[in-house]
Design a protein around this motif. Structure first.
Motif, PDB file in Angstrom:
ATOM      1  N   LEU A  18       0.794  -1.208  -0.169  1.00  0.00           N
ATOM      2  CA  LEU A  18      -0.040   0.226   0.141  1.00  0.00           C
ATOM      3  C   LEU A  18       0.919   1.309   0.058  1.00  0.00           C
ATOM      4  CD1 LEU A  18      -2.666  -0.873   2.587  1.00  0.00           C
ATOM      5  CD2 LEU A  18      -2.999  -1.062   0.128  1.00  0.00           C
ATOM      6  N   THR A  19       2.117   1.028   0.064  1.00  0.00           N
ATOM      7  CA  THR A  19       3.161   2.178   0.273  1.00  0.00           C
ATOM      8  C   THR A  19       4.138   2.229  -0.622  1.00  0.00           C
ATOM      9  OG1 THR A  19       4.221   1.376   2.159  1.00  0.00           O
ATOM     10  CG2 THR A  19       2.501   2.779   2.723  1.00  0.00           C
ATOM     11  N   CYS A  20       4.502   3.424  -1.271  1.00  0.00           N
ATOM     12  CA  CYS A  20       5.641   3.474  -2.146  1.00  0.00           C
ATOM     13  C   CYS A  20       6.807   4.067  -1.261  1.00  0.00           C
ATOM     14  CB  CYS A  20       5.453   4.146  -3.368  1.00  0.00           C
ATOM     15  SG  CYS A  20       6.933   4.674  -4.532  1.00  0.00           S
ATOM     16  N   CYS A  21       7.943   3.288  -0.993  1.00  0.00           N
ATOM     17  CA  CYS A  21       8.909   4.032  -0.192  1.00  0.00           C
ATOM     18  C   CYS A  21      10.169   3.367  -0.479  1.00  0.00           C
ATOM     19  CB  CYS A  21       8.545   3.511   1.482  1.00  0.00           C
ATOM     20  SG  CYS A  21       8.294   1.861   1.748  1.00  0.00           S
ATOM     21  N   GLY A  22      11.321   4.134   0.169  1.00  0.00           N
ATOM     22  CA  GLY A  22      12.631   3.854  -0.010  1.00  0.00           C
ATOM     23  C   GLY A  22      13.113   3.928   1.261  1.00  0.00           C
ATOM     24  N   GLY A  23      14.260   3.445   1.556  1.00  0.00           N
ATOM     25  CA  GLY A  23      15.086   3.242   2.960  1.00  0.00           C
ATOM     26  C   GLY A  23      16.221   4.029   2.627  1.00  0.00           C
ATOM     27  N   SER A  43       3.707  -2.664  -6.748  1.00  0.00           N
ATOM     28  CA  SER A  43       2.228  -2.559  -6.483  1.00  0.00           C
ATOM     29  C   SER A  43       1.643  -2.139  -7.372  1.00  0.00           C
ATOM     30  CB  SER A  43       1.961  -1.924  -4.992  1.00  0.00           C
ATOM     31  OG  SER A  43       0.909  -1.904  -4.569  1.00  0.00           O
ATOM     32  N   GLN A  44       0.314  -2.722  -7.367  1.00  0.00           N
ATOM     33  CA  GLN A  44      -0.791  -2.432  -8.327  1.00  0.00           C
ATOM     34  C   GLN A  44      -1.998  -2.124  -7.412  1.00  0.00           C
ATOM     35  OE1 GLN A  44      -0.934  -4.211 -12.253  1.00  0.00           O
ATOM     36  NE2 GLN A  44       1.174  -3.596 -12.516  1.00  0.00           N
ATOM     37  N   HIS A  45      -1.910  -2.225  -6.264  1.00  0.00           N
ATOM     38  CA  HIS A  45      -2.896  -2.242  -5.360  1.00  0.00           C
ATOM     39  C   HIS A  45      -3.789  -0.930  -4.910  1.00  0.00           C
ATOM     40  CE1 HIS A  45      -2.030  -6.434  -4.440  1.00  0.00           C
ATOM     41  NE2 HIS A  45      -0.748  -5.985  -4.022  1.00  0.00           N
ATOM     42  N   THR A  46      -3.232   0.078  -5.438  1.00  0.00           N
ATOM     43  CA  THR A  46      -3.921   1.331  -5.195  1.00  0.00           C
ATOM     44  C   THR A  46      -4.175   2.087  -6.671  1.00  0.00           C
ATOM     45  OG1 THR A  46      -1.641   2.551  -5.278  1.00  0.00           O
ATOM     46  CG2 THR A  46      -2.430   1.686  -3.087  1.00  0.00           C
ATOM     47  N   SER A  47      -4.899   3.389  -6.683  1.00  0.00           N
ATOM     48  CA  SER A  47      -4.973   4.031  -7.780  1.00  0.00           C
ATOM     49  C   SER A  47      -3.816   4.416  -8.668  1.00  0.00           C
ATOM     50  CB  SER A  47      -5.944   5.193  -7.468  1.00  0.00           C
ATOM     51  OG  SER A  47      -5.214   5.930  -6.809  1.00  0.00           O
ATOM     52  N   SER A  52       9.244  -1.293  -8.538  1.00  0.00           N
ATOM     53  CA  SER A  52      10.687  -0.971  -8.114  1.00  0.00           C
ATOM     54  C   SER A  52      11.618  -1.114  -9.290  1.00  0.00           C
ATOM     55  CB  SER A  52      11.052  -1.969  -6.997  1.00  0.00           C
ATOM     56  OG  SER A  52      12.514  -2.145  -6.757  1.00  0.00           O
ATOM     57  N   ASP A  53      12.816  -0.346  -9.395  1.00  0.00           N
ATOM     58  CA  ASP A  53      13.745  -0.555 -10.546  1.00  0.00           C
ATOM     59  C   ASP A  53      14.977  -1.875 -10.151  1.00  0.00           C
ATOM     60  OD1 ASP A  53      15.478   0.644  -8.428  1.00  0.00           O
ATOM     61  OD2 ASP A  53      15.850   2.455  -9.622  1.00  0.00           O
ATOM     62  N   GLY A  54      14.616  -2.101  -9.156  1.00  0.00           N
ATOM     63  CA  GLY A  54      15.167  -3.466  -8.546  1.00  0.00           C
ATOM     64  C   GLY A  54      16.648  -3.128  -7.939  1.00  0.00           C
ATOM     65  N   ASN A  55      16.859  -2.015  -7.883  1.00  0.00           N
ATOM     66  CA  ASN A  55      18.141  -1.288  -7.101  1.00  0.00           C
ATOM     67  C   ASN A  55      18.019  -0.878  -5.699  1.00  0.00           C
ATOM     68  OD1 ASN A  55      20.688  -0.022  -6.647  1.00  0.00           O
ATOM     69  ND2 ASN A  55      20.408   1.321  -8.537  1.00  0.00           N
ATOM     70  N   LYS A  56      18.966  -1.368  -4.866  1.00  0.00           N
ATOM     71  CA  LYS A  56      18.812  -1.285  -3.352  1.00  0.00           C
ATOM     72  C   LYS A  56      19.001   0.141  -3.139  1.00  0.00           C
ATOM     73  CE  LYS A  56      23.246  -2.499  -1.217  1.00  0.00           C
ATOM     74  NZ  LYS A  56      23.814  -3.261  -0.516  1.00  0.00           N
ATOM     75  N   VAL A  57      19.742   0.828  -3.938  1.00  0.00           N
ATOM     76  CA  VAL A  57      20.370   2.539  -3.618  1.00  0.00           C
ATOM     77  C   VAL A  57      19.075   3.092  -4.375  1.00  0.00           C
ATOM     78  CG1 VAL A  57      21.817   4.081  -4.097  1.00  0.00           C
ATOM     79  CG2 VAL A  57      22.730   1.528  -3.609  1.00  0.00           C
ATOM     80  N   LEU A  58      18.833   4.354  -3.488  1.00  0.00           N
ATOM     81  CA  LEU A  58      17.824   5.184  -3.961  1.00  0.00           C
ATOM     82  C   LEU A  58      18.432   5.994  -5.257  1.00  0.00           C
ATOM     83  CD1 LEU A  58      16.774   7.070  -0.611  1.00  0.00           C
ATOM     84  CD2 LEU A  58      15.644   5.143  -1.812  1.00  0.00           C
ATOM     85  N   SER A  59      17.463   6.447  -6.022  1.00  0.00           N
ATOM     86  CA  SER A  59      17.806   7.020  -7.404  1.00  0.00           C
ATOM     87  C   SER A  59      18.069   8.746  -6.632  1.00  0.00           C
ATOM     88  CB  SER A  59      16.619   7.189  -8.241  1.00  0.00           C
ATOM     89  OG  SER A  59      15.821   8.067  -7.602  1.00  0.00           O
ATOM     90  N   TYR A  60      18.964   9.396  -7.661  1.00  0.00           N
ATOM     91  CA  TYR A  60      19.259  10.706  -7.313  1.00  0.00           C
ATOM     92  C   TYR A  60      18.010  11.316  -7.068  1.00  0.00           C
ATOM     93  CZ  TYR A  60      20.848  15.514  -8.288  1.00  0.00           C
ATOM     94  OH  TYR A  60      21.373  16.864  -7.982  1.00  0.00           O
ATOM     95  N   GLU A  61      16.994  11.478  -7.558  1.00  0.00           N
ATOM     96  CA  GLU A  61      15.680  12.143  -7.319  1.00  0.00           C
ATOM     97  C   GLU A  61      15.100  11.585  -5.806  1.00  0.00           C
ATOM     98  OE1 GLU A  61      16.204  11.859 -11.633  1.00  0.00           O
ATOM     99  OE2 GLU A  61      16.245  10.371 -10.106  1.00  0.00           O
ATOM    100  N   GLU A  62      15.163  10.707  -5.652  1.00  0.00           N
ATOM    101  CA  GLU A  62      14.890   9.974  -4.131  1.00  0.00           C
ATOM    102  C   GLU A  62      15.667  10.483  -3.086  1.00  0.00           C
ATOM    103  OE1 GLU A  62      12.625   5.895  -5.406  1.00  0.00           O
ATOM    104  OE2 GLU A  62      14.938   6.046  -5.227  1.00  0.00           O
ATOM    105  N   GLU A  63      17.129  10.391  -3.478  1.00  0.00           N
ATOM    106  CA  GLU A  63      18.122  11.050  -2.718  1.00  0.00           C
ATOM    107  C   GLU A  63      17.584  12.504  -2.179  1.00  0.00           C
ATOM    108  OE1 GLU A  63      22.362  10.584  -3.561  1.00  0.00           O
ATOM    109  OE2 GLU A  63      21.843   8.466  -3.846  1.00  0.00           O
TER     110      GLU A  63
END
Length: 93
Positions: A18-23, A43-47, A52-63
Motif C-alpha cells: 500500500l505504500t511506495c517507499c525507499g530506505g 504494487s498495483q493495489h492502489t490508484s 521497483s527498479d530493482g536497485n537497493k540504492v535510492l535514485s538521485y531524485e529520491e536522494e
C-alpha cells in the motif's frame, strides 16, 4: 525490526503493497541511501501503481527528497509538513 517499525509507522504490513517507499539511514553523521528491504516493492493495489527498479540504492531524485526531509528534521524536529523547494521539484518531476 523492520516489519514492526513499518507497521507502527504506516498502520499496515509491508507485504500489503500500500505504500511506495525507499530506505535510508543516518550513520555516524552520514546519510546512507540504501535499503534492500524497502527499495524492492512494486504494487498495483492502489490508484497509482509503481514498480521497483530493482536497485537497493535510492535514485538521485529520491536522494534529493531524503535530503530535504533530513534538513527539515534537523532544523524543525519531528511532526512537520515539509514543502518541497522548487529547484528539487523541477528535478523530480
Amino acid at each position: 525490526v523492520h516489519d514492526k517499525l513499518y507497521k507502527d509507522m504506516f498502520g499496515c504490513k509491508f507485504e500489503q503493497g500500500l505504500t511506495c517507499c525507499g530506505g535510508f539511514a543516518i550513520m555516524e553523521g552520514r546519510t546512507k541511501y540504501s535499503s534492500s528491504w524497502l527499495n524492492d516493492q512494486s504494487s498495483q493495489h492502489t490508484s497509482r501503481s509503481w514498480a521497483s527498479d530493482g536497485n537497493k540504492v535510492l535514485s538521485y531524485e529520491e536522494e534529493l527528497l531524503v535530503d530535504v526531509g533530513i534538513k527539515a528534521w534537523k532544523r524543525n524536529g519531528i511532526g512537520r509538513v515539509v514543502s518541497i523547494p522548487d529547484h528539487v521539484e523541477n528535478v523530480i518531476l
